[in-house]
Design an enzyme around this catalytic site. Structure first.
Site, PDB file in Angstrom:
ATOM      1  N   ALA A  48      38.651  36.105  44.192  1.00 21.80           N
ATOM      2  CA  ALA A  48      38.427  35.778  43.051  1.00 21.80           C
ATOM      3  C   ALA A  48      38.028  33.469  42.700  1.00 21.80           C
ATOM      4  O   ALA A  48      37.327  33.366  41.360  1.00 21.80           O
ATOM      5  CB  ALA A  48      39.573  35.699  41.960  1.00 21.80           C
ATOM      6  N   THR A  50      35.713  32.240  44.201  1.00 28.64           N
ATOM      7  CA  THR A  50      34.409  30.746  44.083  1.00 28.64           C
ATOM      8  C   THR A  50      33.541  32.721  44.268  1.00 28.64           C
ATOM      9  O   THR A  50      33.811  32.567  44.545  1.00 28.64           O
ATOM     10  CB  THR A  50      34.332  30.516  45.607  1.00 28.64           C
ATOM     11  OG1 THR A  50      34.783  31.126  46.610  1.00 28.64           O
ATOM     12  CG2 THR A  50      35.449  29.743  45.545  1.00 28.64           C
ATOM     13  N   LEU A 138      36.379  39.680  49.285  1.00 30.56           N
ATOM     14  CA  LEU A 138      36.794  39.010  50.038  1.00 30.56           C
ATOM     15  C   LEU A 138      35.668  38.573  51.159  1.00 30.56           C
ATOM     16  O   LEU A 138      35.061  39.076  51.317  1.00 30.56           O
ATOM     17  CB  LEU A 138      38.089  39.512  51.671  1.00 30.56           C
ATOM     18  CG  LEU A 138      39.416  39.602  50.342  1.00 30.56           C
ATOM     19  CD1 LEU A 138      40.257  40.097  51.390  1.00 30.56           C
ATOM     20  CD2 LEU A 138      40.228  38.205  49.866  1.00 30.56           C
ATOM     21  N   ALA A 139      35.300  36.710  51.584  1.00 27.45           N
ATOM     22  CA  ALA A 139      34.753  36.982  52.692  1.00 27.45           C
ATOM     23  C   ALA A 139      35.743  35.557  53.415  1.00 27.45           C
ATOM     24  O   ALA A 139      36.109  35.162  52.941  1.00 27.45           O
ATOM     25  CB  ALA A 139      33.953  35.771  52.506  1.00 27.45           C
ATOM     26  N   TYR A 224      25.109  43.475  51.970  1.00 26.47           N
ATOM     27  CA  TYR A 224      23.895  42.781  52.031  1.00 26.47           C
ATOM     28  C   TYR A 224      23.195  42.873  52.368  1.00 26.47           C
ATOM     29  O   TYR A 224      23.599  43.970  53.804  1.00 26.47           O
ATOM     30  CB  TYR A 224      24.133  41.569  52.411  1.00 26.47           C
ATOM     31  CG  TYR A 224      23.178  40.571  52.021  1.00 26.47           C
ATOM     32  CD1 TYR A 224      21.994  40.107  50.904  1.00 26.47           C
ATOM     33  CD2 TYR A 224      22.368  39.690  53.530  1.00 26.47           C
ATOM     34  CE1 TYR A 224      21.299  39.648  50.832  1.00 26.47           C
ATOM     35  CE2 TYR A 224      21.145  39.363  53.509  1.00 26.47           C
ATOM     36  CZ  TYR A 224      20.508  39.265  52.221  1.00 26.47           C
ATOM     37  OH  TYR A 224      18.834  38.739  51.929  1.00 26.47           O
ATOM     38  N   TYR A 234      21.304  39.422  60.851  1.00 25.89           N
ATOM     39  CA  TYR A 234      22.887  40.148  59.670  1.00 25.89           C
ATOM     40  C   TYR A 234      22.729  42.342  59.756  1.00 25.89           C
ATOM     41  O   TYR A 234      23.464  42.468  60.017  1.00 25.89           O
ATOM     42  CB  TYR A 234      21.735  39.599  57.762  1.00 25.89           C
ATOM     43  CG  TYR A 234      22.942  39.503  57.451  1.00 25.89           C
ATOM     44  CD1 TYR A 234      24.223  38.650  56.797  1.00 25.89           C
ATOM     45  CD2 TYR A 234      23.565  40.895  56.408  1.00 25.89           C
ATOM     46  CE1 TYR A 234      24.833  38.788  56.240  1.00 25.89           C
ATOM     47  CE2 TYR A 234      24.341  41.215  55.696  1.00 25.89           C
ATOM     48  CZ  TYR A 234      24.757  40.235  55.694  1.00 25.89           C
ATOM     49  OH  TYR A 234      26.352  40.567  54.662  1.00 25.89           O
ATOM     50  N   LEU A 272      22.252  34.725  48.300  1.00 19.53           N
ATOM     51  CA  LEU A 272      23.215  33.356  47.740  1.00 19.53           C
ATOM     52  C   LEU A 272      23.283  32.253  48.521  1.00 19.53           C
ATOM     53  O   LEU A 272      23.879  33.078  49.352  1.00 19.53           O
ATOM     54  CB  LEU A 272      23.505  33.679  46.566  1.00 19.53           C
ATOM     55  CG  LEU A 272      22.888  34.272  45.077  1.00 19.53           C
ATOM     56  CD1 LEU A 272      23.524  33.914  44.047  1.00 19.53           C
ATOM     57  CD2 LEU A 272      21.795  33.545  44.552  1.00 19.53           C
TER      58      LEU A 272
HETATM   59  P1  NAI Z   1      33.338  32.772  48.989  1.00 17.98           P
HETATM   60  O1  NAI Z   1      33.288  32.118  49.958  1.00 17.98           O
HETATM   61  O2  NAI Z   1      32.308  32.347  47.936  1.00 17.98           O
HETATM   62  O3  NAI Z   1      34.315  33.367  48.512  1.00 17.98           O
HETATM   63  C1  NAI Z   1      34.930  34.356  49.333  1.00 17.98           C
HETATM   64  C2  NAI Z   1      36.506  34.282  48.622  1.00 17.98           C
HETATM   65  O4  NAI Z   1      37.549  35.214  49.733  1.00 17.98           O
HETATM   66  C3  NAI Z   1      37.216  33.010  47.636  1.00 17.98           C
HETATM   67  O5  NAI Z   1      37.743  33.318  46.735  1.00 17.98           O
HETATM   68  C4  NAI Z   1      37.916  33.110  49.026  1.00 17.98           C
HETATM   69  O6  NAI Z   1      39.761  31.866  48.597  1.00 17.98           O
HETATM   70  C5  NAI Z   1      38.771  33.934  49.252  1.00 17.98           C
HETATM   71  N1  NAI Z   1      39.136  34.904  50.180  1.00 17.98           N
HETATM   72  C6  NAI Z   1      39.058  34.529  51.605  1.00 17.98           C
HETATM   73  N2  NAI Z   1      39.258  34.685  52.722  1.00 17.98           N
HETATM   74  C7  NAI Z   1      41.013  35.194  52.173  1.00 17.98           C
HETATM   75  C8  NAI Z   1      42.141  35.670  52.442  1.00 17.98           C
HETATM   76  N3  NAI Z   1      42.521  35.426  53.464  1.00 17.98           N
HETATM   77  N4  NAI Z   1      42.862  35.604  51.844  1.00 17.98           N
HETATM   78  C9  NAI Z   1      43.017  35.776  50.366  1.00 17.98           C
HETATM   79  N5  NAI Z   1      41.556  35.497  49.194  1.00 17.98           N
HETATM   80  C10 NAI Z   1      40.457  35.277  50.875  1.00 17.98           C
HETATM   81  O7  NAI Z   1      31.596  33.960  49.150  1.00 17.98           O
HETATM   82  P2  NAI Z   1      30.976  35.179  48.881  1.00 17.98           P
HETATM   83  O8  NAI Z   1      29.234  34.904  49.332  1.00 17.98           O
HETATM   84  O9  NAI Z   1      31.107  34.789  47.796  1.00 17.98           O
HETATM   85  O10 NAI Z   1      31.221  36.551  49.452  1.00 17.98           O
HETATM   86  C11 NAI Z   1      32.045  38.122  48.491  1.00 17.98           C
HETATM   87  C12 NAI Z   1      31.571  38.867  49.357  1.00 17.98           C
HETATM   88  O11 NAI Z   1      29.924  39.338  48.874  1.00 17.98           O
HETATM   89  C13 NAI Z   1      31.156  39.213  50.647  1.00 17.98           C
HETATM   90  O12 NAI Z   1      31.781  41.099  50.889  1.00 17.98           O
HETATM   91  C14 NAI Z   1      30.053  38.612  50.839  1.00 17.98           C
HETATM   92  O13 NAI Z   1      29.523  39.661  52.035  1.00 17.98           O
HETATM   93  C15 NAI Z   1      29.223  39.713  49.727  1.00 17.98           C
HETATM   94  N6  NAI Z   1      27.920  39.128  49.482  1.00 17.98           N
HETATM   95  C16 NAI Z   1      27.272  37.629  50.120  1.00 17.98           C
HETATM   96  C17 NAI Z   1      26.129  37.410  49.356  1.00 17.98           C
HETATM   97  C18 NAI Z   1      25.601  35.903  50.168  1.00 17.98           C
HETATM   98  O14 NAI Z   1      24.180  36.373  49.880  1.00 17.98           O
HETATM   99  N7  NAI Z   1      27.106  35.098  49.649  1.00 17.98           N
HETATM  100  C19 NAI Z   1      25.378  38.670  49.302  1.00 17.98           C
HETATM  101  C20 NAI Z   1      25.293  39.410  49.294  1.00 17.98           C
HETATM  102  C21 NAI Z   1      26.790  40.138  49.631  1.00 17.98           C
HETATM  103 NA    NA Z   2      33.964  35.748  46.504  1.00 13.82          NA
END
Ligand code: NAI
Ligand code: NA
Length: 395
Positions: A48, A50, A138-139, A224, A234, A272
């Site tokens: 939640a 980022t 989560l990522a 994605y 990817y 993004l």
């Molecule tokens: P992000 O890196 O901004 O957010 C990741 C979140 O996961 C953060 O809140 C972080 O604190 C949390 N996190 C990571 N490891 C953790 C753990 N062990 N325990 C608890 N929290 C943990 O990533 P983003 O880009 O928002 O990705 C979220 C989802 O969206 C992923 O499944 C990603 O594949 C998907 N996505 C991302 C795209 C992009 O271009 N960035 C496009 C389409 C889907």
């Molecule tokens: Na996220």
């Protein structure tokens, strides 16, 4: 202290509390400007702090007046050492939510563990009773599977063949050729362990068992697809194998939620700039060309615009408009034929010399620094700031 960006490769080691707070306020203002969404009122967001997860939390809270619990893994501050951006974002979110009269609590810890799942369930029981929406966002590059105790590391590699293509160092604008060796079987299995659907299912299993999922509870995870250009690294690479697994898991979870009239669906989102995507080779070049193209066409979106539209038009709209594989496609504008044709054209001619002109390198770079609270409009970076900011529900 005065906090400046300190980058190392595709990460930034510092974050700015005022800039992060301003980012959160801007996202809240955006959601409010789009009007009310008749959505869930008790929401759990896993991941939640980022990116898409933070945007989901903000949209639930400020679009639908929801109580939210956010789970994330972030580094807190200490004197002289700034926190990670997700920490500052969450502190700002809780402050804004509380001021608006909304319940907001956070849990900072490893979401893959049984302990954090239990802690979250206890908090739901105590404070909300049940939740009616669970966002799984989560990522992570690593996961310790609580059943085996084994720690897995994900990799970003093609499957089958060596992959060579252009990539850009978005700090310098240097366009070079990158060659990535194919994954072995272990690489694929490990990446599926980390970014596949198993943990999402474990969350839902544990929550259902504990009785904290309300009747009609829905859960969404993000995936994605992207264009042919990035397919080898990817969608047809190791991360794609994990996304295939995540998507397949949505049907298993949906089946398990039937008896409480619930549902589980994957939403395919737009490419993004986030901390996660900056680490994937080739993707930054694609994104800089995509941004240029979509901005020119007036259809560019960031995380908050994506998620606000996802909620308003799909999840709580008339029709989720699922594709033939049962997924929401909020990447519809990215995947538009005219957009992809333009990106293809630009990709073919992109060089170090012309990229700042034909691509949105500045947009990429600004977005990257924005992730860490830097280069945010209206923030005075010469001002002394207190790096020690507490998250109210955690301190
Ligand atoms: P992000 O890196 O901004 O957010 C990741 C979140 O996961 C953060 O809140 C972080 O604190 C949390 N996190 C990571 N490891 C953790 C753990 N062990 N325990 C608890 N929290 C943990 O990533 P983003 O880009 O928002 O990705 C979220 C989802 O969206 C992923 O499944 C990603 O594949 C998907 N996505 C991302 C795209 C992009 O271009 N960035 C496009 C389409 C889907
Ligand atoms: Na996220």
């Amino acid at each position: 202290m005065i906090i400046e960006p300190k980058t190392r490769g595709f990460i930034c080691l510092t974050a700015h509390p005022t800039g992060c707070e301003q980012n959160v306020i801007n996202q809240i203002e955006y959601v409010k400007s789009k009007g009310e969404i008749n959505g869930a009122k008790k929401v759990l967001v896993i991941g939640a702090s980022t990116g898409f997860g933070l945007a989901s939390r903000i949209t639930s809270a400020f679009g639908s007046g929801a109580s939210t619990i956010g789970v994330f893994l972030e580094k807190g501050p200490s004197a002289g050492r700034p926190a990670s951006p997700g920490w500052y974002n969450s502190a700002a979110f809780e402050k804004q939510a509380t001021e608006a009269g909304l319940y907001a609590k956070s849990i900072n810890g490893d979401a893959f563990s049984n302990e954090i799942k239990q802690q979250t369930i206890d908090m739901i029981k105590e404070d909300l009773g049940q939740v009616d929406l669970v966002i799984y966002s989560l990522a992570s590059p690593v996961r310790t599977n609580p059943n085996t105790g084994k720690r897995h590391k994900s990799v970003l590699k093609p499957i089958g063949d060596v992959f060579s293509n252009k990539t850009v160092d978005f700090h310098t604008g240097n366009v070079t050729e990158v060659t990535i060796q194919p994954a072995n079987e272990d690489d694929i299995a490990n990446t599926v362990e980390v970014m596949g659907g198993e943990d999402w299912e474990m969350w839902i299993d544990a929550m259902k068992e504990a009785g904290v999922l309300a009747d009609g509870c829905q859960t969404f995870a993000y995936s994605y697809i992207g264009p042919k250009l990035t397919e080898p690294v990817y969608r047809k690479g190791t991360i794609g194998a994990a996304k295939d697994d995540l998507e397949a898991t949505s049907f298993k979870i949906a089946e398990k939620l039937k008896d409480i009239n619930g549902n589980a669906v994957v939403s395919v989102n737009k490419a993004l700039v986030t901390q996660a995507s900056s680490a994937i080779p080739v993707i930054p070049l694609y994104i800089s060309l995509l941004y240029k193209t979509m901005k020119e066409k007036g259809i560019h979106e960031g995380c908050i615009e994506q998620i606000q539209r996802l909620y308003a038009d799909r999840i709580y709209g008339e029709d989720m408009q699922l594709d033939e594989k049962g997924r929401i496609r909020i990447d519809d504008w990215e995947m538009r034929e005219d957009v992809q044709a333009e990106v293809d054209k630009l990709w073919a001619i992109a060089t170090t010399e012309n990229l700042s002109e034909i691509g949105d390198l500045k947009g990429y770079s600004d977005d990257f620094f924005n992730l860490f609270g830097f280069k945010v409009e209206g923030v005075d970076y010469d001002a002394d700031v207190n790096e020690v900011v507490e998250i109210p529900s955690i301190s």
